[in-house]
Design a protein around this motif. Structure first.
Motif, PDB file in Angstrom:
ATOM      1  N   LYS A 174       0.863  -1.033  -0.045  1.00 24.80           N
ATOM      2  CA  LYS A 174       0.080  -0.039  -0.222  1.00 24.80           C
ATOM      3  C   LYS A 174       0.876   1.137   0.080  1.00 24.80           C
ATOM      4  CE  LYS A 174      -4.241  -1.845   2.005  1.00 24.80           C
ATOM      5  NZ  LYS A 174      -5.264  -1.606   3.174  1.00 24.80           N
ATOM      6  N   VAL A 175       0.348   2.396  -0.073  1.00 26.39           N
ATOM      7  CA  VAL A 175       0.810   3.695   0.052  1.00 26.39           C
ATOM      8  C   VAL A 175       0.921   4.135   1.309  1.00 26.39           C
ATOM      9  CG1 VAL A 175       1.247   6.113  -1.014  1.00 26.39           C
ATOM     10  CG2 VAL A 175       0.454   4.359  -2.419  1.00 26.39           C
ATOM     11  N   PHE A 176       2.007   4.417   2.167  1.00 26.05           N
ATOM     12  CA  PHE A 176       1.920   4.637   3.344  1.00 26.05           C
ATOM     13  C   PHE A 176       2.195   6.589   3.417  1.00 26.05           C
ATOM     14  CE2 PHE A 176       2.902   0.435   3.761  1.00 26.05           C
ATOM     15  CZ  PHE A 176       2.630   0.209   5.141  1.00 26.05           C
ATOM     16  N   LEU A 177       1.408   7.229   4.091  1.00 26.52           N
ATOM     17  CA  LEU A 177       1.639   8.658   4.043  1.00 26.52           C
ATOM     18  C   LEU A 177       2.141   9.175   5.258  1.00 26.52           C
ATOM     19  CD1 LEU A 177      -2.010   9.324   2.767  1.00 26.52           C
ATOM     20  CD2 LEU A 177       0.401   9.672   1.487  1.00 26.52           C
ATOM     21  N   SER A 228       8.384   9.185   9.823  1.00 22.45           N
ATOM     22  CA  SER A 228       8.310   9.645  10.865  1.00 22.45           C
ATOM     23  C   SER A 228       8.904  11.261  10.992  1.00 22.45           C
ATOM     24  CB  SER A 228       9.315   8.970  12.105  1.00 22.45           C
ATOM     25  OG  SER A 228       8.425   7.658  12.032  1.00 22.45           O
ATOM     26  N   SER A 229      10.150  11.480  10.506  1.00 22.59           N
ATOM     27  CA  SER A 229      10.706  12.960  10.448  1.00 22.59           C
ATOM     28  C   SER A 229      10.010  13.766   9.298  1.00 22.59           C
ATOM     29  CB  SER A 229      12.073  12.825  10.296  1.00 22.59           C
ATOM     30  OG  SER A 229      12.443  12.074   9.007  1.00 22.59           O
ATOM     31  N   LYS A 230       9.402  13.103   8.407  1.00 19.46           N
ATOM     32  CA  LYS A 230       8.841  13.708   7.328  1.00 19.46           C
ATOM     33  C   LYS A 230       9.634  14.327   6.351  1.00 19.46           C
ATOM     34  CE  LYS A 230       4.406  14.644   9.590  1.00 19.46           C
ATOM     35  NZ  LYS A 230       3.322  15.832   9.966  1.00 19.46           N
ATOM     36  N   GLN A 231      10.762  13.505   6.198  1.00 18.85           N
ATOM     37  CA  GLN A 231      11.843  13.971   5.262  1.00 18.85           C
ATOM     38  C   GLN A 231      11.379  13.455   3.874  1.00 18.85           C
ATOM     39  OE1 GLN A 231      16.254  13.184   6.340  1.00 18.85           O
ATOM     40  NE2 GLN A 231      15.292  12.188   8.391  1.00 18.85           N
ATOM     41  N   ASN A 238       5.204  -2.555   2.317  1.00 17.26           N
ATOM     42  CA  ASN A 238       4.161  -3.654   2.455  1.00 17.26           C
ATOM     43  C   ASN A 238       3.670  -3.807   3.978  1.00 17.26           C
ATOM     44  OD1 ASN A 238       5.640  -5.989   4.207  1.00 17.26           O
ATOM     45  ND2 ASN A 238       7.199  -5.520   2.482  1.00 17.26           N
ATOM     46  N   MET A 239       2.609  -4.338   3.930  1.00 19.97           N
ATOM     47  CA  MET A 239       1.622  -4.382   5.135  1.00 19.97           C
ATOM     48  C   MET A 239       2.107  -5.432   6.312  1.00 19.97           C
ATOM     49  SD  MET A 239      -0.616  -1.942   5.046  1.00 19.97           S
ATOM     50  CE  MET A 239      -1.660  -2.283   6.290  1.00 19.97           C
ATOM     51  N   ASP A 240       3.355  -6.006   5.915  1.00 19.40           N
ATOM     52  CA  ASP A 240       3.766  -6.986   6.940  1.00 19.40           C
ATOM     53  C   ASP A 240       4.616  -6.356   7.953  1.00 19.40           C
ATOM     54  OD1 ASP A 240       2.608  -9.274   5.524  1.00 19.40           O
ATOM     55  OD2 ASP A 240       3.744  -9.047   3.855  1.00 19.40           O
ATOM     56  N   GLU A 241       5.183  -5.429   7.658  1.00 22.71           N
ATOM     57  CA  GLU A 241       5.951  -4.779   8.839  1.00 22.71           C
ATOM     58  C   GLU A 241       5.133  -3.963   9.725  1.00 22.71           C
ATOM     59  OE1 GLU A 241       9.808  -1.724   9.153  1.00 22.71           O
ATOM     60  OE2 GLU A 241       9.091  -2.196   7.275  1.00 22.71           O
ATOM     61  N   ARG A 242       4.881  -4.624  10.888  1.00 24.57           N
ATOM     62  CA  ARG A 242       3.685  -4.341  11.782  1.00 24.57           C
ATOM     63  C   ARG A 242       3.953  -2.637  12.360  1.00 24.57           C
ATOM     64  NH1 ARG A 242       2.366  -9.314  15.277  1.00 24.57           N
ATOM     65  NH2 ARG A 242       1.823 -10.787  13.452  1.00 24.57           N
ATOM     66  N   ARG A 243       5.378  -2.385  12.725  1.00 24.16           N
ATOM     67  CA  ARG A 243       5.379  -0.988  12.957  1.00 24.16           C
ATOM     68  C   ARG A 243       5.113   0.091  12.009  1.00 24.16           C
ATOM     69  NH1 ARG A 243      11.598   1.807  13.911  1.00 24.16           N
ATOM     70  NH2 ARG A 243      11.909   1.098  11.671  1.00 24.16           N
ATOM     71  N   MET A 244       5.429  -0.293  10.771  1.00 22.00           N
ATOM     72  CA  MET A 244       4.840   0.717   9.548  1.00 22.00           C
ATOM     73  C   MET A 244       3.469   0.853   9.415  1.00 22.00           C
ATOM     74  SD  MET A 244       7.266   2.352   7.671  1.00 22.00           S
ATOM     75  CE  MET A 244       7.020   2.139   5.961  1.00 22.00           C
ATOM     76  N   THR A 247       1.630   2.507  12.721  1.00 19.89           N
ATOM     77  CA  THR A 247       2.236   4.042  12.812  1.00 19.89           C
ATOM     78  C   THR A 247       1.480   4.919  11.941  1.00 19.89           C
ATOM     79  OG1 THR A 247       4.071   3.359  13.561  1.00 19.89           O
ATOM     80  CG2 THR A 247       4.066   5.654  13.082  1.00 19.89           C
ATOM     81  N   PHE A 248       1.462   4.582  10.523  1.00 22.09           N
ATOM     82  CA  PHE A 248       1.080   5.595   9.490  1.00 22.09           C
ATOM     83  C   PHE A 248      -0.219   5.031   8.715  1.00 22.09           C
ATOM     84  CE2 PHE A 248       5.794   5.431   9.505  1.00 22.09           C
ATOM     85  CZ  PHE A 248       5.880   6.753   9.986  1.00 22.09           C
TER      86      PHE A 248
END
Length: 308
Positions: A174-177, A228-231, A238-244, A247-248
């Protein structure tokens, strides 16, 4: 000493041992360039492999200047053991997600159930892992079906020997924002892209084609910190990385091309050098793919602890 056979030069030593078994004591051995060309490995790797065989007392060589290098002594039983004992060495993605931890655990435990050992190395970027197969630093590489089909068109000597099924590699992209208030990617945004990851790169180019966005080349392991730092404003991942995923904010692909590519990137495949198919399949064919997937699912669901 045997541990050295599991180094990047160990695999080359295994194959050169097979070659030296055929030579008689007193014969001149092929040139380093000959081995390099025949085995598709660098000259430095050939030299290191020969030195390793000498260090292990499997052979003794004598350099005679312009006349070449001669085989002074050899232990055929030891050479045969070196040639046959080395376990398969595979290259797979960095185990940053439960899915990859499950895949690694499934492969190792499934091989152990057949009485065979296997070693896995972990490397970022499907193209980098394919290169380890081409340069004989690993026996096989685990990549997505999409990456495999891409490299097979460029290197016809490579071959897919096993397919693990849909969602065995990635559950979904997916696209993470970075900004949860955003509803979609818009012109002017900075997009994180890992040029070493063929899957992520192609998905990004397909999803944002025609848009006025700025691509920022990053290691995919940096995506979380960069968002996180909006750089960066957004990234395909991918959605498998749970921290990502926890969080986003995420949005689905708008591009039909990206959705199609996403399906092709969900399946894990095993790719090898086709010239070594018989040798590698002798070990892989005793392993049940269903067992690998069963263990992978158990790790993902938390039923068993990953062990790799």
């Amino acid at each position: 000493m045997w541990e050295k056979l599991y180094s990047k030069n160990g695999l080359a030593a295994k194959h050169i041992a097979q070659e030296l078994i055929q030579l008689d004591v007193g014969e001149k051995i092929p040139r380093v360039s000959d081995y390099s060309e025949k085995l598709h490995i660098g000259r430095g790797t050939v030299q290191s492999a020969l030195s390793l065989l000498e260090e292990m007392k499997a052979i003794q060589l004598e350099a005679r200047g312009h006349l070449g290098t001669y085989l002074i002594k050899k232990d055929n039983n030891f050479l045969s053991e070196i040639a046959g004992i080395s376990p398969l060495i595979g290259s797979m993605p960095l185990p940053y997600s439960r899915k990859y931890e499950g895949l690694a655990t499934g492969i190792i435990e499934s091989f152990e159930l057949t009485g065979k050992k296997i070693y896995l190395t972990y490397m970022r970027g499907g193209l980098n892992r394919v290169e380890t197969v081409r340069t004989m630093r690993s026996d096989f590489a685990i990549v997505s079906k999409m990456t495999a089909e891409k490299v097979l068109s460029e290197y016809p000597n490579l071959k897919i020997i096993k397919k693990l099924g849909v969602n065995s590699y990635v559950s979904a992209h997916k696209v993470f924002l970075a900004d949860s208030k955003e509803e979609q990617v818009r012109d002017g945004m900075k997009i994180g892209i890992d040029m070493d990851s063929l899957d992520q790169k192609n998905l990004s180019f397909a999803e944002f084609e025609g848009m006025n966005v700025e691509y920022i080349d990053v290691n995919y392991m940096q995506l979380f910190d960069m968002l996180s730092s909006k750089q960066i404003d957004a990234a395909v991942w991918n959605m498998d990385e749970r921290r990502m995923s926890r969080t986003f904010k995420t949005i689905d692909f708008h591009s039909s091309a990206a959705r199609e590519i996403s399906e092709e990137t969900s399946e894990a495949v095993i790719i090898i050098d086709g010239d070594r198919e018989k040798e590698i399949l002798e070990k892989w064919n005793s392993v049940e793919i269903d067992k690998i997937l069963e263990i992978q699912e158990s790790v993902e669901s938390g039923k068993i602890i990953p062990s790799y």
